[in-house]
Design an enzyme around this catalytic site. Sequence first.
Site, mmCIF file in Angstrom:
data_model
loop_
_atom_site.group_PDB
_atom_site.id
_atom_site.type_symbol
_atom_site.label_atom_id
_atom_site.label_comp_id
_atom_site.label_asym_id
_atom_site.label_seq_id
_atom_site.Cartn_x
_atom_site.Cartn_y
_atom_site.Cartn_z
ATOM 1 N N GLU A 91 3.663 7.486 16.129
ATOM 2 C CA GLU A 91 3.532 8.901 16.472
ATOM 3 C C GLU A 91 3.201 8.967 17.960
ATOM 4 O OE1 GLU A 91 1.878 11.157 12.529
ATOM 5 O OE2 GLU A 91 0.444 9.871 13.539
ATOM 6 N N ASN A 113 -1.386 11.482 8.922
ATOM 7 C CA ASN A 113 -2.682 11.648 8.249
ATOM 8 C C ASN A 113 -2.912 13.080 7.776
ATOM 9 O OD1 ASN A 113 -3.508 9.027 8.161
ATOM 10 N ND2 ASN A 113 -4.415 9.055 10.194
HETATM 11 N N1 3HC Z 1 2.885 -9.884 9.460
HETATM 12 C C1 3HC Z 1 4.045 -10.451 9.104
HETATM 13 N N2 3HC Z 1 4.574 -10.348 7.873
HETATM 14 C C2 3HC Z 1 3.868 -9.663 6.951
HETATM 15 C C3 3HC Z 1 2.655 -9.036 7.235
HETATM 16 C C4 3HC Z 1 2.154 -9.168 8.570
HETATM 17 N N3 3HC Z 1 1.005 -8.602 8.969
HETATM 18 N N4 3HC Z 1 2.212 -8.414 6.115
HETATM 19 C C5 3HC Z 1 3.118 -8.635 5.161
HETATM 20 N N5 3HC Z 1 4.133 -9.384 5.653
HETATM 21 C C6 3HC Z 1 5.338 -9.811 4.970
HETATM 22 C C7 3HC Z 1 5.039 -10.746 3.823
HETATM 23 O O1 3HC Z 1 4.991 -12.078 4.255
HETATM 24 C C8 3HC Z 1 6.215 -10.505 2.895
HETATM 25 O O2 3HC Z 1 7.327 -11.284 3.302
HETATM 26 P P1 3HC Z 1 8.459 -11.710 2.244
HETATM 27 O O3 3HC Z 1 9.154 -10.460 1.858
HETATM 28 O O4 3HC Z 1 9.336 -12.643 3.009
HETATM 29 O O5 3HC Z 1 7.710 -12.361 1.124
HETATM 30 C C9 3HC Z 1 6.592 -9.053 3.136
HETATM 31 O O6 3HC Z 1 5.952 -8.668 4.373
HETATM 32 C C10 3HC Z 1 6.086 -8.174 2.050
HETATM 33 O O7 3HC Z 1 4.695 -8.390 1.879
HETATM 34 P P2 3HC Z 1 4.002 -8.542 0.472
HETATM 35 O O8 3HC Z 1 4.893 -9.268 -0.497
HETATM 36 O O9 3HC Z 1 2.643 -9.096 0.708
HETATM 37 O O10 3HC Z 1 3.737 -7.080 -0.059
HETATM 38 P P3 3HC Z 1 4.625 -5.779 -0.064
HETATM 39 O O11 3HC Z 1 6.019 -6.035 -0.485
HETATM 40 O O12 3HC Z 1 3.825 -4.765 -0.817
HETATM 41 O O13 3HC Z 1 4.678 -5.311 1.471
HETATM 42 C C11 3HC Z 1 3.565 -3.817 2.929
HETATM 43 C C12 3HC Z 1 3.526 -5.130 2.190
HETATM 44 C C13 3HC Z 1 4.643 -3.863 4.013
HETATM 45 C C14 3HC Z 1 2.205 -3.637 3.557
HETATM 46 C C15 3HC Z 1 3.953 -2.666 1.928
HETATM 47 O O14 3HC Z 1 3.154 -2.749 0.777
HETATM 48 C C16 3HC Z 1 3.757 -1.297 2.521
HETATM 49 O O15 3HC Z 1 4.592 -0.801 3.252
HETATM 50 N N6 3HC Z 1 2.640 -0.665 2.157
HETATM 51 C C17 3HC Z 1 2.269 0.663 2.666
HETATM 52 C C18 3HC Z 1 1.559 0.485 3.989
HETATM 53 C C19 3HC Z 1 1.225 1.797 4.592
HETATM 54 O O16 3HC Z 1 1.398 2.878 4.035
HETATM 55 N N7 3HC Z 1 0.671 1.698 5.810
HETATM 56 C C20 3HC Z 1 0.218 2.856 6.528
HETATM 57 C C21 3HC Z 1 -1.235 3.034 6.264
HETATM 58 S S1 3HC Z 1 -1.855 4.467 7.024
HETATM 59 C C22 3HC Z 1 -2.222 3.963 8.591
HETATM 60 O O17 3HC Z 1 -2.102 2.824 8.978
HETATM 61 C C23 3HC Z 1 -2.681 5.052 9.502
HETATM 62 C C24 3HC Z 1 -4.148 4.999 9.756
HETATM 63 O O18 3HC Z 1 -4.449 5.964 10.703
HETATM 64 C C25 3HC Z 1 -4.991 5.199 8.514
#
Ligand code: 3HC
Length: 297
Positions: free
Chosen positions: A154, A192
């Site tokens: 954003e 948010n």
């Molecule tokens: N760095 C590199 N790779 C990462 C990583 C990181 N930090 N975190 C996860 N990965 C990779 C994993 O290794 C995995 O790789 P693979 O597909 O080759 O196995 C892939 O990403 C997927 O990870 P997971 O299998 O552990 O889990 P998910 O499929 O659930 O993906 C996620 C994880 C991308 C975090 C997904 O669950 C997601 O998009 N969740 C929602 C997150 C969200 O909404 N974030 C915003 C929060 S609000 C915010 O931040 C604002 C603040 O102001 C509050």
Amino acid sequence: MEIKKVGVLGCGLMGSGIAQTAATAGFEVIVREVTDDLCERGFAGIEKSLGRFAEKGTITAEQQAQIRGRMTSTTKLNDLADCDIIIEAIIENLETKRETYRQLDQICKPETIFASNTSSISITEMMTATSPERQQRFIGLHFFNPVPLMKLVEVVRTILTDDDVYEQAVEFGKSLGKVPVRAGDKTGFIVNRLLVPYMLDAIRALEEGVGSIVDIDNAMKLGCGYPMGPFTLGDFVGLDTTYYIAEIMFNEFREKRFAPPPLLKRMVLAGLYGRKSGRGFYDYTKDAKNPTPMNLL
Ligand code: 3HC
């Protein structure tokens, strides 16, 4: 002015993710933390994340080394003097942020753009700690956790932001590989503003016995295609952070939908912050990959 060198303030979850993303995009990056230990911890997280990309083949071992080579760390604000843009991701405390910006305003060159990754503090309130010239070069750049994966940024402008600076910030967001969205300096910005009431409503639904933690999470995950249900997401973001953002939004708008529910307040008081403290809506202490729901009611 071309942006070549990026200064990042704070090497926690967000700061380290922003630094990694900027270095991956080819920028020279310097990260400032208050202690060497915090710098080391942040860089260990970056190594781990880059390692995951390398394992998957998204980057080669050579690129991993090059990205790492573009990043340095420091504990001195003075070392950020020649940065073209500063992205601040330090503690969400207005006074601490204002004092840091006040000092940086003296240290950095006049052209340096100041950006904050704050999720809920007003950009305008931080901006006024700097000189009138800098105030035109002050914006919000709000990233999402995990920063290296989440595609959104954003880009927030205030009443005083210079049009060219704003457009440059939008282009900078694109050059980081993100999709920028334009938002005004209204508490919560876009994400948010919509996400926080949704997460708070999920807690109210739990309090009212509409469904269990697991069922509400599954409902939103499988029924709406969200990557995480609201409780898994709350634990991931941090319940202390969620509570803090809700409080700021409630104080700003005085609307019930932003009021933190009593259960959230009690969980935070009890130290149930989510993943980072081991327990939140789920207990991660025995098996972090298969957490068990907590008995909270
Ligand atoms: N760095 C590199 N790779 C990462 C990583 C990181 N930090 N975190 C996860 N990965 C990779 C994993 O290794 C995995 O790789 P693979 O597909 O080759 O196995 C892939 O990403 C997927 O990870 P997971 O299998 O552990 O889990 P998910 O499929 O659930 O993906 C996620 C994880 C991308 C975090 C997904 O669950 C997601 O998009 N969740 C929602 C997150 C969200 O909404 N974030 C915003 C929060 S609000 C915010 O931040 C604002 C603040 O102001 C509050």
